[in-house]
Design a protein around this motif. Structure first.
Motif, mmCIF file in Angstrom:
data_model
loop_
_atom_site.group_PDB
_atom_site.id
_atom_site.type_symbol
_atom_site.label_atom_id
_atom_site.label_comp_id
_atom_site.label_asym_id
_atom_site.label_seq_id
_atom_site.Cartn_x
_atom_site.Cartn_y
_atom_site.Cartn_z
ATOM 1 N N THR A 278 0.922 -1.203 0.027
ATOM 2 C CA THR A 278 -0.023 0.061 -0.070
ATOM 3 C C THR A 278 0.880 1.105 0.060
ATOM 4 O O THR A 278 2.169 1.249 0.233
ATOM 5 C CB THR A 278 -0.929 0.018 1.330
ATOM 6 N N THR A 325 -9.758 -4.922 0.877
ATOM 7 C CA THR A 325 -11.281 -5.200 1.175
ATOM 8 C C THR A 325 -11.643 -6.497 0.673
ATOM 9 O O THR A 325 -12.412 -7.554 1.272
ATOM 10 C CB THR A 325 -12.186 -4.208 0.327
ATOM 11 N N THR A 513 -3.245 6.318 12.745
ATOM 12 C CA THR A 513 -3.918 6.116 11.356
ATOM 13 C C THR A 513 -3.715 6.782 10.039
ATOM 14 O O THR A 513 -3.802 6.262 8.830
ATOM 15 C CB THR A 513 -5.536 6.178 11.472
HETATM 16 O O1 PRX Z 1 -8.346 7.438 4.555
HETATM 17 C C1 PRX Z 1 -8.919 6.395 5.139
HETATM 18 C C2 PRX Z 1 -9.760 6.031 3.835
HETATM 19 O O2 PRX Z 1 -8.798 4.957 3.283
HETATM 20 C C3 PRX Z 1 -7.676 4.910 4.028
HETATM 21 C C4 PRX Z 1 -7.182 3.377 3.700
HETATM 22 O O3 PRX Z 1 -7.225 3.020 2.733
HETATM 23 P P1 PRX Z 1 -6.576 1.652 2.185
HETATM 24 O O4 PRX Z 1 -5.584 1.017 3.033
HETATM 25 O O5 PRX Z 1 -6.345 1.461 0.862
HETATM 26 O O6 PRX Z 1 -7.979 0.584 2.632
HETATM 27 C C5 PRX Z 1 -9.090 1.028 2.102
HETATM 28 C C6 PRX Z 1 -10.283 -0.141 2.296
HETATM 29 C C7 PRX Z 1 -10.318 -0.423 3.979
HETATM 30 C C8 PRX Z 1 -7.848 5.474 5.207
HETATM 31 O O7 PRX Z 1 -6.847 5.638 5.970
HETATM 32 N N1 PRX Z 1 -11.076 5.015 4.322
HETATM 33 C C9 PRX Z 1 -11.379 3.857 4.315
HETATM 34 N N2 PRX Z 1 -12.880 3.737 4.743
HETATM 35 C C10 PRX Z 1 -13.132 4.861 5.014
HETATM 36 C C11 PRX Z 1 -12.159 5.777 4.681
HETATM 37 N N3 PRX Z 1 -12.077 7.178 4.779
HETATM 38 C C12 PRX Z 1 -13.457 7.395 5.506
HETATM 39 N N4 PRX Z 1 -14.596 6.415 5.640
HETATM 40 C C13 PRX Z 1 -14.454 5.279 5.529
HETATM 41 N N5 PRX Z 1 -15.485 4.631 5.793
#
Ligand code: PRX
Length: 664
Positions: A278, A325, A513
């Motif tokens: 990531t 996901t 985070t």
């Molecule tokens: O900024 C937040 C956003 O996605 C980021 C994580 O990205 P990734 O590691 O690619 O994972 C995505 C799938 C879990 C976080 O730091 N993010 C994820 N879910 C949300 C979110 N921002 C707001 N609301 C959410 N539900």
């Protein structure tokens, strides 16, 4: 050019307005028999998950997962020492938990429903089928010398076989590193090399949205620069006439010849399960490592509670397995719970914008999980076409990946859920392994745009600019987590020091985070977006540094600064400011070339929305680029630029404003 500019107008709640948002108490279809009913029940269990943490996790680890040997300790180690471990001494196998143990009771029930790119091209696999298919590919991997602890790169389209490969690795104790099939050959090469993979599994071609994606060709270009790769195993998705070299092996004959049973390797709870790369705010992508026991427990418990999973459900997460996901909520969580999980190869707009509704109707889907960007792209169409589909099977609607704007939330709730479904806005990250803040259906009163309350065992905290924890409600800060949870990543592949600095360096004793958040008067959490230089484009995470280094590789780019800009559908678009070299001549062709450069270096999903050539960047006298100024300019918020007098050359601001206006 994209519609990014107009998005500045998109309704955005100001912080104090969030306190005024009333809760929506829906959940008619969920209420009876919900896995946890009512806010009081949530609070009681949440409190005990913190107060008697060991007891809570001991009980749930045993409830959700079968152990070959029970663990000696629930949780050990600390953030400060970087040695967090869960369920130490426990032995288990993830594939056994996701497949074999269900066979006595539900061997003939459907484990995976695969819907291909073309409407109605459906294949179903029972748990017995999955055991057989997974065993075959596991035996093939072994025949190529893959052993416990070896890293296997996986670059595949959303075929059911992608899940089989992941499970096969888990079965034999190999560590999969799935690379999203939209990444370029250079991105794939870097990930293969970082993990020193000796085998790559791919397909001849992918099919998505009616288009053909030349996957094997991309692998060929990558592998040419990957000295550790000994074999490339190729599934035949389209049976295209592609080139096979001596390292390449068609899987069809090998699978036919393979024994359809392979024993499960007994793994330690802390043995690696997978790597997933990531983007961070600086440097190259990080290979986050997830381990066996804690990850599986966490994926299963969150899948169960967040989606109110019940036997008989047809659960659909329409993400790609190339992202976390797909790992947690297409494969590991649902299968560990013995669910029927749907894999979707296509897009929400193929062949037209009713694809999701048709999918839900035909499969009688009970839980549907997608990203705000997909919702925003669908809500532009008239609802009449959707109204012709029977969506009454739905109980829970999930979103993930980025903040959902209240307007999109409302549309999802009113039109897709017909005001009878619970919306779960799930906040989490590749690093967290599973949901860390989310409503629970039938339990948490909802507020459009809020991820609501922390999951069991997750103790959130908001921090201020001085590094102190902010107490009370109606406050904003940086979101941190105060204690270990089982699903957290354990390290960055080959760079534990970077893991420590990135996540535990900013606020000692806390997991950082990278997101900002507001905690409203009811203690509900509203994620406000990244506080670092990470962009979130259509729910895909991209580091500005990655895009900048792709640009700088071009001979006519002297310097670049990349920032996120508001975008109506994608949430954030990509805006690149470039300073050209002295011998370059600015032209639309050159800017198009730069756009292509990013696309081919990272992948099509990283294609910039704007490339703006400028004679200079706004820098402080010490040479630091003031990104805040760049963000405000492209968002057309120039009346709130703040103090620019500290810039080395304040006159650059006017030029930037003019250039940005031309581009928009
Ligand atoms: O900024 C937040 C956003 O996605 C980021 C994580 O990205 P990734 O590691 O690619 O994972 C995505 C799938 C879990 C976080 O730091 N993010 C994820 N879910 C949300 C979110 N921002 C707001 N609301 C959410 N539900």
């Amino acid at each position: 050019m994209a519609d990014a500019g107009s998005s500045a107008k998109r309704a955005k709640l100001a912080v104090d307005e969030r306190d005024e948002v009333a809760t929506v108490d829906v959940i008619a279809r969920v209420k009876s028999g919900a896995n946890i009913s009512g806010l009081d029940a949530y609070r009681a269990l949440y409190d005990s998950s913190l107060k008697d943490s060991d007891e809570f996790w001991r009980e749930h680890a045993t409830r959700f997962v079968s152990w070959a040997r029970t663990f000696d300790e629930v949780c050990g180690g600390t953030f400060a020492d970087g040695d967090v471990r869960w369920f130490a001494g426990g032995k288990l196998n993830v594939c056994y938990n996701c497949v074999d143990r269900h066979i006595p009771t539900k061997g003939d029930e459907v484990a995976i429903v695969h819907e291909g790119d073309e409407v109605g091209s459906v294949t179903t696999y029972t748990y017995k089928d999955v055991q057989r298919e997974v065993s075959r590919i596991a035996n093939v991997l072994k025949s190529f010398g893959v052993r416990k602890g070896d890293n296997v790169a996986v670059y595949m389209p959303m075929m059911a076989e992608l899940a089989f490969v992941m499970l096969a690795c888990a079965r034999i104790g190999a560590v999969h590193s799935v690379v999203f099939a939209g990444f370029s050959s250079e991105s794939l090469r870097d990930r293969i090399n970082d993990a020193r993979c000796k085998v790559v599994v791919t397909a001849d071609e992918g099919r998505r949205g009616g288009r053909t994606i030349p996957l094997k060709h991309t692998v060929d270009m990558a592998v040419a620069m990957c000295p550790t790769v000994e074999a490339v195993l190729v599934y035949e998705r389209t049976h295209a006439d592609i080139k096979y070299s001596s390292k390449d092996h068609k899987l069809t004959p090998l699978l036919e010849a393979a024994r359809p049973f392979c024993p499960c390797e007994e793994m330690d709870a802390e043995d690696p399960l997978f790597l997933l790369y990531t983007s961070g705010s600086t440097g190259k992508p990080k290979g986050l490592l997830h381990t066996t026991g804690g990850y599986l427990v966490y994926a299963a418990i969150t899948h169960y509670f967040t989606f109110d999973y019940r036997p008989g459900d047809v659960y659909a997460c329409v993400a790609d397995c190339g992202w976390i996901t797909g790992h947690s909520y297409i494969v590991y969580g649902p299968l560990c719970n013995g669910a029927t999980t749907l894999m979707f190869e296509s897009t929400p707009l193929y062949p037209d914008h009713t694809r999701y509704w048709d999918l839900i109707q035909r499969h009688r889907i009970t839980q549907f999980y997608t990203a705000p960007t997909a919702i925003r792209s669908l809500m532009r169409f008239s609802n009449d076409a959707m109204a012709k589909f029977d969506l009454t099977s739905l109980r829970v609607l999930g979103t993930v990946g980025e903040p959902i704007n209240p307007e999109a939330w409302r549309w999802y709730y009113d039109f897709v859920g017909k005001r009878s479904c619970s919306i779960v806005d799930t906040y989490w990250q590749t690093e967290t392994g599973g949901h860390v803040v989310s409503p629970l259906p039938g339990c948490t009163p909802l507020k459009p745009g809020s991820a609501t309350l922390p999951f069991f065992g997750v103790e959130t905290a908001l921090m201020d600019g001085d590094g102190a924890e902010i107490t009370g409600n109606s406050v904003s800060g940086v979101l941190c987590i105060k204690r270990p949870w089982p699903g957290m990543a354990r390290t960055i592949n080959g760079d534990h020091a970077r893991f420590m600095v990135t996540y535990f360096g900013a606020y000692p004793g806390y997991y950082f985070t990278g997101d900002g958040a507001f905690r409203d008067k009811d203690g509900y959490i509203w994620i406000t977006g990244r506080v670092d230089d990470v962009l979130n484009v259509s729910g895909h995470r991209l580091g500005s540094a990655e895009i900048e280094s792709a640009l700088i590789e071009h001979e006519f780019v002297a310097e670049s600064a990349v920032i996120g800009c508001p975008h109506d559908t994608k949430g954030q678009g990509i805006c690149c400011y470039v300073v050209l070299t002295a011998d370059a001549v600015e032209s639309s062709d050159l800017l198009a070339e730069l756009r292509l450069q990013v696309r081919t270096t990272i992948g099509p999903f990283a294609t910039p929305d704007y490339i703006i050539a400028t004679p200079g960047l706004p820098k402080t006298r010490s040479g630091k680029i003031m990104r805040r100024v760049l963000r405000k300019i492209i968002a057309q918020e120039t009346d709130s630029l703040g103090d620019v007098s500290t810039l080395a050359d304040p006159s650059v601001v006017d030029i930037l404003i003019e250039k940005a206006n031309e581009a928009i």
